[in-house]
Design a protein around this motif. Structure first.
Motif, short mmCIF file in Angstrom:
data_model
loop_
_atom_site.label_atom_id
_atom_site.label_comp_id
_atom_site.label_asym_id
_atom_site.label_seq_id
_atom_site.Cartn_x
_atom_site.Cartn_y
_atom_site.Cartn_z
N THR A 39 0.83 -1.20 0.00
CA THR A 39 0.00 0.00 0.00
C THR A 39 0.86 1.25 0.00
O THR A 39 1.83 1.36 0.76
N LEU A 40 0.49 2.20 -0.86
CA LEU A 40 1.11 3.52 -0.88
C LEU A 40 0.03 4.57 -0.68
O LEU A 40 -1.10 4.40 -1.14
N GLN A 41 0.40 5.65 -0.02
CA GLN A 41 -0.51 6.79 0.13
C GLN A 41 0.18 8.03 -0.41
O GLN A 41 1.34 8.30 -0.08
N PHE A 42 -0.56 8.76 -1.26
CA PHE A 42 -0.07 9.99 -1.86
C PHE A 42 -0.88 11.14 -1.31
O PHE A 42 -2.11 11.11 -1.35
N LYS A 43 -0.22 12.16 -0.81
CA LYS A 43 -0.91 13.37 -0.36
C LYS A 43 -0.50 14.50 -1.28
O LYS A 43 0.65 14.57 -1.73
N GLY A 44 -1.45 15.38 -1.58
CA GLY A 44 -1.12 16.46 -2.49
C GLY A 44 -2.21 17.49 -2.61
O GLY A 44 -3.13 17.56 -1.78
N VAL A 95 -17.96 -2.95 -7.62
CA VAL A 95 -17.10 -2.11 -6.79
C VAL A 95 -16.68 -0.86 -7.59
O VAL A 95 -16.61 0.25 -7.04
N LEU A 96 -16.44 -1.02 -8.88
CA LEU A 96 -15.98 0.09 -9.72
C LEU A 96 -17.08 0.72 -10.57
O LEU A 96 -16.80 1.35 -11.58
N ALA A 97 -18.32 0.58 -10.15
CA ALA A 97 -19.42 1.18 -10.91
C ALA A 97 -19.33 2.70 -10.90
O ALA A 97 -18.72 3.29 -10.02
N GLY A 98 -19.91 3.33 -11.91
CA GLY A 98 -19.97 4.78 -11.95
C GLY A 98 -19.06 5.44 -12.95
O GLY A 98 -18.95 6.66 -12.99
N SER A 99 -18.39 4.66 -13.79
CA SER A 99 -17.45 5.27 -14.74
C SER A 99 -18.14 6.06 -15.83
O SER A 99 -17.52 6.91 -16.47
N GLU A 100 -19.45 5.83 -16.05
CA GLU A 100 -20.14 6.54 -17.13
C GLU A 100 -20.21 8.05 -16.89
O GLU A 100 -20.36 8.82 -17.84
N ASP A 101 -20.09 8.50 -15.66
CA ASP A 101 -20.12 9.94 -15.37
C ASP A 101 -18.85 10.39 -14.64
O ASP A 101 -18.88 11.31 -13.83
N SER A 102 -17.75 9.72 -14.92
CA SER A 102 -16.52 9.98 -14.19
C SER A 102 -15.95 11.37 -14.44
O SER A 102 -16.24 12.01 -15.45
N MET A 103 -15.14 11.80 -13.49
CA MET A 103 -14.41 13.05 -13.57
C MET A 103 -12.93 12.74 -13.38
O MET A 103 -12.57 11.78 -12.68
N ALA A 104 -12.08 13.56 -13.98
CA ALA A 104 -10.63 13.38 -13.88
C ALA A 104 -10.07 14.44 -12.93
O ALA A 104 -10.18 15.64 -13.20
N VAL A 105 -9.51 14.00 -11.82
CA VAL A 105 -8.96 14.90 -10.81
C VAL A 105 -7.43 14.88 -10.96
O VAL A 105 -6.80 13.86 -10.72
N VAL A 106 -6.87 16.00 -11.36
CA VAL A 106 -5.43 16.12 -11.56
C VAL A 106 -4.82 16.71 -10.29
O VAL A 106 -5.27 17.76 -9.82
N PHE A 107 -3.82 16.02 -9.74
CA PHE A 107 -3.16 16.58 -8.55
C PHE A 107 -1.67 16.32 -8.57
O PHE A 107 -1.17 15.45 -9.27
N GLU A 108 -0.98 17.16 -7.79
CA GLU A 108 0.47 17.03 -7.62
C GLU A 108 0.76 16.45 -6.26
O GLU A 108 0.45 17.08 -5.24
N PRO A 109 1.32 15.25 -6.21
CA PRO A 109 1.68 14.68 -4.91
C PRO A 109 2.81 15.49 -4.27
O PRO A 109 3.78 15.87 -4.93
N SER A 110 2.66 15.76 -2.98
CA SER A 110 3.72 16.44 -2.24
C SER A 110 4.43 15.49 -1.28
O SER A 110 5.52 15.79 -0.80
N ALA A 111 3.81 14.34 -1.01
CA ALA A 111 4.42 13.34 -0.13
C ALA A 111 3.86 11.96 -0.49
O ALA A 111 2.70 11.84 -0.89
N ILE A 112 4.70 10.94 -0.33
CA ILE A 112 4.31 9.55 -0.55
C ILE A 112 4.72 8.76 0.67
O ILE A 112 5.85 8.90 1.17
N TYR A 113 3.80 7.92 1.14
CA TYR A 113 4.05 7.12 2.33
C TYR A 113 3.86 5.64 2.03
O TYR A 113 2.95 5.26 1.30
#
Length: 157
Positions: free
Chosen positions: A78-83, A123-141
């Motif tokens: 598991t990795l966690q990205f914060k940004g 589990v992955l339902a909902g892609s028909e109205d998906s949005m793309a969230v662009v972010f810059e990671p500032s830390a990875i754990y």
């Protein structure tokens, strides 16, 4: 910047959750439908269902604070990205192809654990109205269970 190993890990065969917070610092968690790493490995684009994750998207628009947790179900790595969110867009055709490829890899990953494709698809339902969230990671754990859980990772190649 993400190193190549992190970039390769997060895009396939993983389970993804996005965390955000509202104006009162209450947590909001949503299921991600895939992720794309930019060519320079400085930005991530994570896909969320517009209807199922409306509250998370609202919080991301309000304050831009995001955490993405990515887990490989068969290994618990598991990795966690914060940004910080930089943009929220309607997915392109290439993004929709990425969502489909991610979905297939998720179905394959869970099949090795005995889950039927119908479960993984739900589990992955909902892609028909998906949005793309662009972010810059500032830390990875590293959040893999064990003695190094919570350790901040080096992000340069």
């Amino acid at each position: 910047m993400l190193n190549e190993q992190c970039a390769n890990f997060i895009q396939r065969y993983t389970s993804m959750s996005v965390a955000a917070r509202d104006a009162h610092n209450r947590p909001v968690v949503g299921r991600a439908l895939g992720c794309r790493v930019s060519a320079d490995r400085r930005k991530l684009t994570v896909f969320l269902s517009g209807s199922r994750e409306a509250l998370a998207l609202e919080c991301l628009r309000e304050n831009g604070a995001i955490a993405l947790t990515v887990t490989r179900p068969t290994t618990n790595e598991t990795l966690q990205f914060k940004g910080t969110v930089r943009d929220i867009l309607t997915p392109s055709d290439a993004d929709r192809a990425e969502i489909a490829a991610y979905r297939q890899s998720f179905v394959e990953e869970l099949a090795t654990m005995g889950y039927e494709p119908g479960f993984s698809d739900a589990v992955l339902a909902g892609s028909e109205d998906s949005m793309a969230v662009v972010f810059e990671p500032s830390a990875i754990y590293d959040q893999t269970p064990g003695p190094k859980a919570g350790a901040k990772l080096e992000t340069r190649p």
